[in-house]
Design a protein around this motif. Structure first.
Motif, PDB file in Angstrom:
ATOM      1  N   MET A  84       0.817  -1.233   0.017  1.00  0.00           N
ATOM      2  CA  MET A  84      -0.143   0.095   0.074  1.00  0.00           C
ATOM      3  C   MET A  84       0.956   1.334  -0.059  1.00  0.00           C
ATOM      4  O   MET A  84       1.811   1.435   0.766  1.00  0.00           O
ATOM      5  CB  MET A  84      -0.894  -0.209   1.056  1.00  0.00           C
ATOM      6  CG  MET A  84      -1.926   1.296   1.395  1.00  0.00           C
ATOM      7  SD  MET A  84      -3.017   1.072   2.896  1.00  0.00           S
ATOM      8  CE  MET A  84      -3.972   2.506   2.124  1.00  0.00           C
TER       9      MET A  84
ATOM     10  N   GLY B 176      -3.718  -5.808   3.553  1.00  0.00           N
ATOM     11  CA  GLY B 176      -4.012  -5.229   4.853  1.00  0.00           C
ATOM     12  C   GLY B 176      -4.667  -6.058   5.824  1.00  0.00           C
ATOM     13  O   GLY B 176      -5.321  -5.677   6.668  1.00  0.00           O
ATOM     14  N   LYS B 177      -4.253  -7.199   6.018  1.00  0.00           N
ATOM     15  CA  LYS B 177      -4.552  -8.246   6.790  1.00  0.00           C
ATOM     16  C   LYS B 177      -3.558  -8.901   7.692  1.00  0.00           C
ATOM     17  O   LYS B 177      -3.715  -9.685   8.472  1.00  0.00           O
ATOM     18  CB  LYS B 177      -5.145  -9.582   6.027  1.00  0.00           C
ATOM     19  CG  LYS B 177      -6.296  -9.200   5.040  1.00  0.00           C
ATOM     20  CD  LYS B 177      -7.458  -8.866   5.460  1.00  0.00           C
ATOM     21  CE  LYS B 177      -8.497  -8.538   4.622  1.00  0.00           C
ATOM     22  NZ  LYS B 177      -9.560  -7.806   5.136  1.00  0.00           N
ATOM     23  N   ARG B 178      -2.487  -8.064   7.989  1.00  0.00           N
ATOM     24  CA  ARG B 178      -1.322  -8.507   8.892  1.00  0.00           C
ATOM     25  C   ARG B 178      -1.930  -8.507  10.144  1.00  0.00           C
ATOM     26  O   ARG B 178      -2.845  -7.642  10.779  1.00  0.00           O
ATOM     27  CB  ARG B 178      -0.352  -7.443   8.590  1.00  0.00           C
ATOM     28  CG  ARG B 178       0.850  -7.732   9.471  1.00  0.00           C
ATOM     29  CD  ARG B 178       1.940  -6.666   9.296  1.00  0.00           C
ATOM     30  NE  ARG B 178       2.903  -6.873  10.234  1.00  0.00           N
ATOM     31  CZ  ARG B 178       4.132  -6.098  10.393  1.00  0.00           C
ATOM     32  NH1 ARG B 178       4.157  -5.147   9.389  1.00  0.00           N
ATOM     33  NH2 ARG B 178       4.988  -6.210  11.143  1.00  0.00           N
TER      34      ARG B 178
ATOM     35  N   LEU C  99      -3.187   8.194   8.549  1.00  0.00           N
ATOM     36  CA  LEU C  99      -3.202   6.603   8.320  1.00  0.00           C
ATOM     37  C   LEU C  99      -4.715   6.228   8.983  1.00  0.00           C
ATOM     38  O   LEU C  99      -5.450   5.552   8.271  1.00  0.00           O
ATOM     39  CB  LEU C  99      -2.339   5.890   9.006  1.00  0.00           C
ATOM     40  CG  LEU C  99      -2.130   4.317   8.816  1.00  0.00           C
ATOM     41  CD1 LEU C  99      -2.420   3.940   7.334  1.00  0.00           C
ATOM     42  CD2 LEU C  99      -1.120   3.894   9.600  1.00  0.00           C
TER      43      LEU C  99
ATOM     44  N   ARG D  48      -4.709  -0.549   9.398  1.00  0.00           N
ATOM     45  CA  ARG D  48      -3.557  -0.635   9.192  1.00  0.00           C
ATOM     46  C   ARG D  48      -3.020  -0.316  10.558  1.00  0.00           C
ATOM     47  O   ARG D  48      -1.501  -0.495  10.404  1.00  0.00           O
ATOM     48  CB  ARG D  48      -3.146   0.374   8.097  1.00  0.00           C
ATOM     49  CG  ARG D  48      -3.762   0.037   6.637  1.00  0.00           C
ATOM     50  CD  ARG D  48      -3.131  -1.181   5.983  1.00  0.00           C
ATOM     51  NE  ARG D  48      -3.814  -1.259   4.684  1.00  0.00           N
ATOM     52  CZ  ARG D  48      -3.326  -1.870   3.910  1.00  0.00           C
ATOM     53  NH1 ARG D  48      -2.213  -2.353   3.899  1.00  0.00           N
ATOM     54  NH2 ARG D  48      -3.844  -2.076   2.635  1.00  0.00           N
TER      55      ARG D  48
ATOM     56  N   ILE E  34       2.778  -0.923  11.735  1.00  0.00           N
ATOM     57  CA  ILE E  34       1.961  -0.169  10.636  1.00  0.00           C
ATOM     58  C   ILE E  34       1.829  -1.319   9.661  1.00  0.00           C
ATOM     59  O   ILE E  34       2.920  -1.746   8.944  1.00  0.00           O
ATOM     60  CB  ILE E  34       2.549   0.910  10.157  1.00  0.00           C
ATOM     61  CG1 ILE E  34       2.860   1.875  11.260  1.00  0.00           C
ATOM     62  CG2 ILE E  34       1.761   1.590   8.794  1.00  0.00           C
ATOM     63  CD1 ILE E  34       1.684   2.368  11.865  1.00  0.00           C
ATOM     64  N   ASP E  35       0.618  -2.032   9.138  1.00  0.00           N
ATOM     65  CA  ASP E  35       0.650  -2.881   8.121  1.00  0.00           C
ATOM     66  C   ASP E  35       0.670  -2.154   6.764  1.00  0.00           C
ATOM     67  O   ASP E  35      -0.110  -1.378   6.233  1.00  0.00           O
ATOM     68  CB  ASP E  35      -0.759  -3.324   8.185  1.00  0.00           C
ATOM     69  CG  ASP E  35      -1.233  -4.545   7.491  1.00  0.00           C
ATOM     70  OD1 ASP E  35      -0.243  -4.876   6.431  1.00  0.00           O
ATOM     71  OD2 ASP E  35      -2.163  -5.274   7.553  1.00  0.00           O
ATOM     72  N   THR E  36       1.788  -2.425   6.212  1.00  0.00           N
ATOM     73  CA  THR E  36       1.832  -1.971   4.771  1.00  0.00           C
ATOM     74  C   THR E  36       1.699  -3.150   3.751  1.00  0.00           C
ATOM     75  O   THR E  36       2.073  -3.099   2.388  1.00  0.00           O
ATOM     76  CB  THR E  36       3.390  -1.503   4.494  1.00  0.00           C
ATOM     77  OG1 THR E  36       4.254  -2.394   4.934  1.00  0.00           O
ATOM     78  CG2 THR E  36       3.569  -0.198   5.665  1.00  0.00           C
ATOM     79  N   SER E  37       1.210  -4.219   4.099  1.00  0.00           N
ATOM     80  CA  SER E  37       0.733  -5.529   3.218  1.00  0.00           C
ATOM     81  C   SER E  37       0.083  -4.768   2.197  1.00  0.00           C
ATOM     82  O   SER E  37      -0.865  -4.142   2.356  1.00  0.00           O
ATOM     83  CB  SER E  37       0.511  -6.390   3.898  1.00  0.00           C
ATOM     84  OG  SER E  37      -0.971  -6.308   4.583  1.00  0.00           O
TER      85      SER E  37
ATOM     86  N   ASP F  21      -7.301   4.091   6.719  1.00  0.00           N
ATOM     87  CA  ASP F  21      -7.629   2.833   6.707  1.00  0.00           C
ATOM     88  C   ASP F  21      -7.187   2.439   8.144  1.00  0.00           C
ATOM     89  O   ASP F  21      -6.040   2.006   8.542  1.00  0.00           O
ATOM     90  CB  ASP F  21      -6.712   1.889   5.783  1.00  0.00           C
ATOM     91  CG  ASP F  21      -7.298   0.469   5.940  1.00  0.00           C
ATOM     92  OD1 ASP F  21      -8.088   0.253   7.102  1.00  0.00           O
ATOM     93  OD2 ASP F  21      -7.060  -0.596   4.994  1.00  0.00           O
TER      94      ASP F  21
ATOM     95  N   PHE G 181       1.488   4.859   1.141  1.00  0.00           N
ATOM     96  CA  PHE G 181       1.027   6.051   1.893  1.00  0.00           C
ATOM     97  C   PHE G 181       1.661   7.241   1.667  1.00  0.00           C
ATOM     98  O   PHE G 181       3.006   7.350   1.175  1.00  0.00           O
ATOM     99  CB  PHE G 181       1.725   5.555   3.333  1.00  0.00           C
ATOM    100  CG  PHE G 181       0.982   4.376   4.066  1.00  0.00           C
ATOM    101  CD1 PHE G 181      -0.435   4.246   4.188  1.00  0.00           C
ATOM    102  CD2 PHE G 181       1.845   3.314   4.260  1.00  0.00           C
ATOM    103  CE1 PHE G 181      -1.015   3.192   4.543  1.00  0.00           C
ATOM    104  CE2 PHE G 181       1.311   2.224   4.938  1.00  0.00           C
ATOM    105  CZ  PHE G 181      -0.148   2.035   4.950  1.00  0.00           C
TER     106      PHE G 181
END
Length: 168
Positions: free
Chosen positions: A1, A142-144, A115, A122, A136-139, A119, A3
């Motif tokens: 993702m 967004g399911k980390r 952020l 995240r 911070i979920d940057t996958s 979302d 940002f």
């Protein structure tokens, strides 16, 4: 993702601060994270940043509009557009001449707020029981749920063993 700088880098710095140990060098942490200019952090600023880290920690536990608005209210400055160091125009939320603790507080509060608006899912804390690491979920999806592959593996192996799938 992808940002923007406040929702990404600033939020990542907030996570690094929350994950910092009680005796970790905050000046070194900020420099390593690419936050500039840092300058020397005096005892008062250190104490204020340590207090601020406790406030940031709550955002990773349960991010809410009220909590983030409280952080933003504590850091209210006059935003302005900056073009320093040959960079394209971008927003600043505190004066470059403000003390480091005030600048870091504004940067991290606006980063997490940005952020959150993009979302809120995240902003995370590791799901492994006993692990307090935030991230911070940057996958892509967004399911980390975990801070690292190590924590994820530990949880999944334990669940597999509980189900009797250890091959014994």
């Amino acid at each position: 993702m992808h940002f923007n700088p406040y929702g990404g880098v600033a939020a990542e710095i907030a996570a690094r601060l929350v994950n910092a140990g009680a005796d970790e060098d905050l000046e070194g942490l900020l420099v390593d994270a690419g936050y500039r200019p840092v300058g020397a952090i005096d005892a008062r600023q250190e104490a204020e940043l340590r207090r601020w880290i406790k406030e940031l920690d709550g955002v990773f536990t349960a991010p809410t509009v009220e909590l983030l608005n409280g952080l933003l209210a504590e850091t209210t400055h006059r935003p302005y557009i900056s073009t320093h160091d040959g960079r394209a125009p971008h927003m600043h939320y505190s004066q470059e001449t403000a003390p480091i603790d005030e600048r870091v507080k504004a940067y991290t509060a606006f980063g997490l707020a940005t952020l959150f608006c993009e979302d809120p899912a995240r902003i995370g804390r590791c799901d492994r029981e006993g692990c307090e690491i935030v991230f911070i979920d940057t996958s892509r999806n967004g399911k980390r749920r975990f801070c690292s592959t190590r924590c994820s593996t530990r949880v999944h192996v334990a669940a597999h063993r509980r189900r009797g799938g250890d091959g014994q």
